[in-house]
Design a protein around this motif. Structure first.
Motif, PDB file in Angstrom:
ATOM      1  N   GLY A  10     -23.524  10.652  14.649  1.00  0.00           N
ATOM      2  CA  GLY A  10     -22.605   9.900  13.809  1.00  0.00           C
ATOM      3  C   GLY A  10     -22.671  10.330  12.354  1.00  0.00           C
ATOM      4  O   GLY A  10     -23.484  11.157  11.951  1.00  0.00           O
ATOM      5  N   THR A  11     -21.771   9.720  11.566  1.00  0.00           N
ATOM      6  CA  THR A  11     -21.671  10.026  10.139  1.00  0.00           C
ATOM      7  C   THR A  11     -22.702   9.202   9.380  1.00  0.00           C
ATOM      8  O   THR A  11     -22.973   8.062   9.735  1.00  0.00           O
ATOM      9  N   VAL A  12     -23.260   9.795   8.340  1.00  0.00           N
ATOM     10  CA  VAL A  12     -24.173   9.039   7.474  1.00  0.00           C
ATOM     11  C   VAL A  12     -23.340   8.341   6.404  1.00  0.00           C
ATOM     12  O   VAL A  12     -22.686   8.995   5.593  1.00  0.00           O
ATOM     13  N   TYR A  13     -23.320   7.007   6.437  1.00  0.00           N
ATOM     14  CA  TYR A  13     -22.637   6.220   5.406  1.00  0.00           C
ATOM     15  C   TYR A  13     -23.697   5.596   4.515  1.00  0.00           C
ATOM     16  O   TYR A  13     -24.748   5.174   4.994  1.00  0.00           O
ATOM     17  N   ARG A  14     -23.397   5.515   3.230  1.00  0.00           N
ATOM     18  CA  ARG A  14     -24.275   4.792   2.307  1.00  0.00           C
ATOM     19  C   ARG A  14     -23.410   4.196   1.211  1.00  0.00           C
ATOM     20  O   ARG A  14     -22.324   4.714   0.920  1.00  0.00           O
ATOM     21  N   ILE A  48      -1.225  -3.892 -12.946  1.00  0.00           N
ATOM     22  CA  ILE A  48      -0.185  -4.689 -12.266  1.00  0.00           C
ATOM     23  C   ILE A  48       1.179  -4.430 -12.914  1.00  0.00           C
ATOM     24  O   ILE A  48       2.197  -4.320 -12.233  1.00  0.00           O
ATOM     25  N   GLU A  49       1.171  -4.299 -14.251  1.00  0.00           N
ATOM     26  CA  GLU A  49       2.437  -4.024 -14.956  1.00  0.00           C
ATOM     27  C   GLU A  49       2.973  -2.643 -14.624  1.00  0.00           C
ATOM     28  O   GLU A  49       4.174  -2.433 -14.488  1.00  0.00           O
ATOM     29  N   GLN A  50       2.058  -1.670 -14.478  1.00  0.00           N
ATOM     30  CA  GLN A  50       2.482  -0.275 -14.366  1.00  0.00           C
ATOM     31  C   GLN A  50       2.737   0.185 -12.938  1.00  0.00           C
ATOM     32  O   GLN A  50       3.490   1.121 -12.710  1.00  0.00           O
ATOM     33  N   ILE A  51       2.065  -0.474 -11.978  1.00  0.00           N
ATOM     34  CA  ILE A  51       2.031   0.108 -10.633  1.00  0.00           C
ATOM     35  C   ILE A  51       3.394   0.028  -9.945  1.00  0.00           C
ATOM     36  O   ILE A  51       4.143  -0.933 -10.116  1.00  0.00           O
ATOM     37  N   ASP A  52       3.682   1.058  -9.198  1.00  0.00           N
ATOM     38  CA  ASP A  52       4.854   1.039  -8.327  1.00  0.00           C
ATOM     39  C   ASP A  52       4.306   0.847  -6.912  1.00  0.00           C
ATOM     40  O   ASP A  52       3.930   1.798  -6.239  1.00  0.00           O
ATOM     41  N   ALA A  53       4.212  -0.430  -6.491  1.00  0.00           N
ATOM     42  CA  ALA A  53       3.538  -0.742  -5.224  1.00  0.00           C
ATOM     43  C   ALA A  53       4.188  -0.026  -4.049  1.00  0.00           C
ATOM     44  O   ALA A  53       3.512   0.442  -3.140  1.00  0.00           O
ATOM     45  N   SER A  54       5.501   0.096  -4.075  1.00  0.00           N
ATOM     46  CA  SER A  54       6.156   0.714  -2.925  1.00  0.00           C
ATOM     47  C   SER A  54       5.773   2.188  -2.824  1.00  0.00           C
ATOM     48  O   SER A  54       5.559   2.717  -1.736  1.00  0.00           O
ATOM     49  N   ALA A  55       5.620   2.854  -4.003  1.00  0.00           N
ATOM     50  CA  ALA A  55       5.241   4.269  -3.982  1.00  0.00           C
ATOM     51  C   ALA A  55       3.813   4.420  -3.473  1.00  0.00           C
ATOM     52  O   ALA A  55       3.526   5.283  -2.645  1.00  0.00           O
ATOM     53  N   VAL A  56       2.908   3.551  -3.968  1.00  0.00           N
ATOM     54  CA  VAL A  56       1.509   3.649  -3.534  1.00  0.00           C
ATOM     55  C   VAL A  56       1.415   3.379  -2.039  1.00  0.00           C
ATOM     56  O   VAL A  56       0.695   4.051  -1.305  1.00  0.00           O
ATOM     57  N   ASN A  57       2.179   2.389  -1.573  1.00  0.00           N
ATOM     58  CA  ASN A  57       2.114   2.068  -0.148  1.00  0.00           C
ATOM     59  C   ASN A  57       2.632   3.206   0.722  1.00  0.00           C
ATOM     60  O   ASN A  57       2.189   3.387   1.845  1.00  0.00           O
ATOM     61  N   ARG A  58       3.581   3.983   0.170  1.00  0.00           N
ATOM     62  CA  ARG A  58       4.083   5.111   0.955  1.00  0.00           C
ATOM     63  C   ARG A  58       2.998   6.170   1.117  1.00  0.00           C
ATOM     64  O   ARG A  58       2.903   6.825   2.138  1.00  0.00           O
ATOM     65  N   ILE A  59       2.169   6.339   0.056  1.00  0.00           N
ATOM     66  CA  ILE A  59       1.053   7.280   0.162  1.00  0.00           C
ATOM     67  C   ILE A  59       0.092   6.760   1.233  1.00  0.00           C
ATOM     68  O   ILE A  59      -0.391   7.491   2.074  1.00  0.00           O
ATOM     69  N   GLY A  60      -0.131   5.430   1.183  1.00  0.00           N
ATOM     70  CA  GLY A  60      -0.854   4.766   2.262  1.00  0.00           C
ATOM     71  C   GLY A  60      -2.355   4.848   2.139  1.00  0.00           C
ATOM     72  O   GLY A  60      -2.905   5.816   1.650  1.00  0.00           O
ATOM     73  N   ARG A  61      -3.022   3.767   2.558  1.00  0.00           N
ATOM     74  CA  ARG A  61      -4.477   3.756   2.660  1.00  0.00           C
ATOM     75  C   ARG A  61      -4.793   3.678   4.141  1.00  0.00           C
ATOM     76  O   ARG A  61      -5.182   2.673   4.666  1.00  0.00           O
ATOM     77  N   LYS A  62      -4.551   4.732   4.832  1.00  0.00           N
ATOM     78  CA  LYS A  62      -4.705   4.703   6.270  1.00  0.00           C
ATOM     79  C   LYS A  62      -5.293   6.028   6.725  1.00  0.00           C
ATOM     80  O   LYS A  62      -4.906   7.066   6.245  1.00  0.00           O
ATOM     81  N   GLY A  63      -6.213   5.982   7.607  1.00  0.00           N
ATOM     82  CA  GLY A  63      -6.834   7.207   8.091  1.00  0.00           C
ATOM     83  C   GLY A  63      -8.277   6.935   8.410  1.00  0.00           C
ATOM     84  O   GLY A  63      -8.584   6.016   9.139  1.00  0.00           O
ATOM     85  N   SER A  64      -9.179   7.707   7.838  1.00  0.00           N
ATOM     86  CA  SER A  64     -10.592   7.441   8.047  1.00  0.00           C
ATOM     87  C   SER A  64     -11.347   7.884   6.816  1.00  0.00           C
ATOM     88  O   SER A  64     -10.868   8.689   6.033  1.00  0.00           O
ATOM     89  N   LEU A  65     -12.553   7.323   6.650  1.00  0.00           N
ATOM     90  CA  LEU A  65     -13.354   7.683   5.486  1.00  0.00           C
ATOM     91  C   LEU A  65     -13.935   9.067   5.669  1.00  0.00           C
ATOM     92  O   LEU A  65     -14.269   9.453   6.750  1.00  0.00           O
TER      93      LEU A  65
END
Ligand code: SF4
Length: 308
Positions: free
Chosen positions: A5-9, A291-308
C-alpha cells in the motif's frame, strides 16, 4: 520489507522519521475513503520493523550519516520524532506499541515523540493505565479523523463512532497527558449544510480541545460508495463557495486560542495556516477575499475528484 500500500502521513509530519508498523486499516469501510481498499490490516512483526531500522541504519552509515534521511544528512542522534506509518497503528494493544517504541529507541536513541493515526475506537479499547504508560514512553500528538460534529453524517460515512464517543476519548487522552490533532473535513455534510456542519464541528472541537486542527475537503474518489451516491444523485457535493463559507463559519465559531489551524492540504481550496486567536482575523479576511474572487463553477469544472 515489502510494505503493502501507499504510505500516507499528515503533511506536517514531513520531517519525522517514518517507521511502518502496520498495514491497512482496521475499519476500512468509511464510505468516502479508498486509501486502503484491498489491503488487509496487518501488524508488522518486530522482526520486520527491526529489519527496516537495521537496513536504514546500514544504508545511512555507508553514507557516513547514521540512521536517517541521507539527503538531509540527519543521523541517528538527530531523530527526535518518529511517525508510525499505517491507517491506525494505535489499534495495536498497548504492549505491542510499547515493544515497537522500545525497539525504535534502540536505533534512534534520542527519539522522544512517537506519533501516529488513531481511531476513536482504538482509544476506547485502551485502559487509562495503558494510556499513561504510552504517554510515559513518548506517545503524543495522535491524529484523529474527527471529520464532523454531525452524527447523521458520521453515520452516513460509516465512521464507526459518534461525536460524543470521540469527545469522551479525547477527554481521556487529555487526562493521560496525550495531545491530539484533529482532522476535519469541509463539505462533509454535502450541499446546503455547510454552516450547520461548521457549527456542530466547532462545538465538538471547542469541547475536545485539540492541540492542532488539520483541514481537508470532501472529495469523491473512484470506487467509493460516496462516488456511487453522487453519480446516482443521492448525495450532492457543496460547491467551492459554500465550502469557503463553511470554513469561515468554522473558524469564527472556534474558541481555541493558540491552537494551530492548518488548512493547506492539496484538496483545500485556499491554503491557510495560522494560530487561532492571533491569526483568526487574517484567516477570515483571506477567506472573504477568496469568496469574493472565486469562480466556483470554474473550480468545480476542474474538479476535486480522483485519488491522492
Ligand atoms: S478514513 Fe481512516 S478509518 Fe476510515 S477507512 Fe479510511 S483510513 Fe480507515
Amino acid at each position: 520489507m515489502a510494505y503493502k500500500g501507499t504510505v500516507y502521513r499528515p503533511p506536517i509530519e514531513a520531517n519525522s522519521f517514518l517507521l511502518p508498523i502496520t498495514e491497512g486499516c482496521t475499519h476500512n469501510t468509511c464510505t468516502f475513503c479508498s486509501m486502503f481498499h484491498n489491503i488487509p490490516f496487518r501488524m508488522l512483526p518486530l522482526e520486520e520493523v527491526e529489519d527496516f531500522l537495521a537496513r536504514t541504519k546500514a544504508a545511512a552509515e555507508t553514507a557516513g550519516l547514521g540512521v536517517g534521511y541521507r539527503s538531509r544528512g540527519i543521523n541517528c542522534e538527530r531523530v527526535k520524532r518518529v511517525y508510525f506509518v499505517g491507517a491506525d497503528p494505535f489499534a495495536l494493544p498497548a504492549h505491542r506499541l510499547l515493544e515497537r517504541i522500545d525497539l525504535a529507541k534502540r536505533y534512534l536513541p534520542n527519539a522522544t515523540v512517537f506519533t501516529m493515526y488513531a481511531r476513536t475506537d482504538n482509544i476506547e479499547r485502551k485502559s487509562d493505565e495503558d494510556l499513561r504508560a504510552l504517554k510515559d514512553a513518548g506517545v503524543n500528538d495522535l491524529y484523529i479523523g474527527v471529520e464532523t460534529g454531525l452524527d447523521d453524517v458520521l453515520s452516513y460515512y460509516d465512521k464507526g463512532y459518534s461525536a460524543q464517543q470521540t469527545l469522551e476519548q479525547c477527554e481521556r487522552l487529555g487526562r493521560a497527558g496525550i495531545r491530539h490533532c484533529d482532522l476535519l473535513m469541509l463539505g462533509a455534510a454535502g450541499r446546503g449544510r455547510g454552516i450547520e456542519n461548521a457549527r456542530a464541528t466547532a462545538q465538538l472541537e471547542n469541547a475536545s480541545k485539540p492541540h492542532k486542527i488539520l483541514m481537508t475537503t470532501l472529495t469523491a474518489y473512484e470506487g467509493t460508495k460516496l462516488n456511487d451516491d453522487i453519480e446516482r444523485g443521492a448525495f450532492e457535493l457543496a460547491d467551492e463557495t459554500e465550502t469557503l463559507q463553511e470554513e469561515k463559519e468554522l473558524i469564527s465559531c472556534l474558541n481555541l486560542p493558540g491552537c494551530e489551524f492548518w488548512a493547506a492540504h492539496p484538496l483545500d481550496v485556499v491554503p491557510l495556516v495560522g494560530y487561532l486567536g492571533p491569526d483568526t482575523q487574517e484567516m477570515l479576511d483571506d477567506l472573504d477575499y477568496a469568496i469574493e474572487q472565486i469562480d466556483a463553477s470554474a473550480v468545480n469544472r476542474i474538479g476535486r475528484k480522483g485519488s491522492l
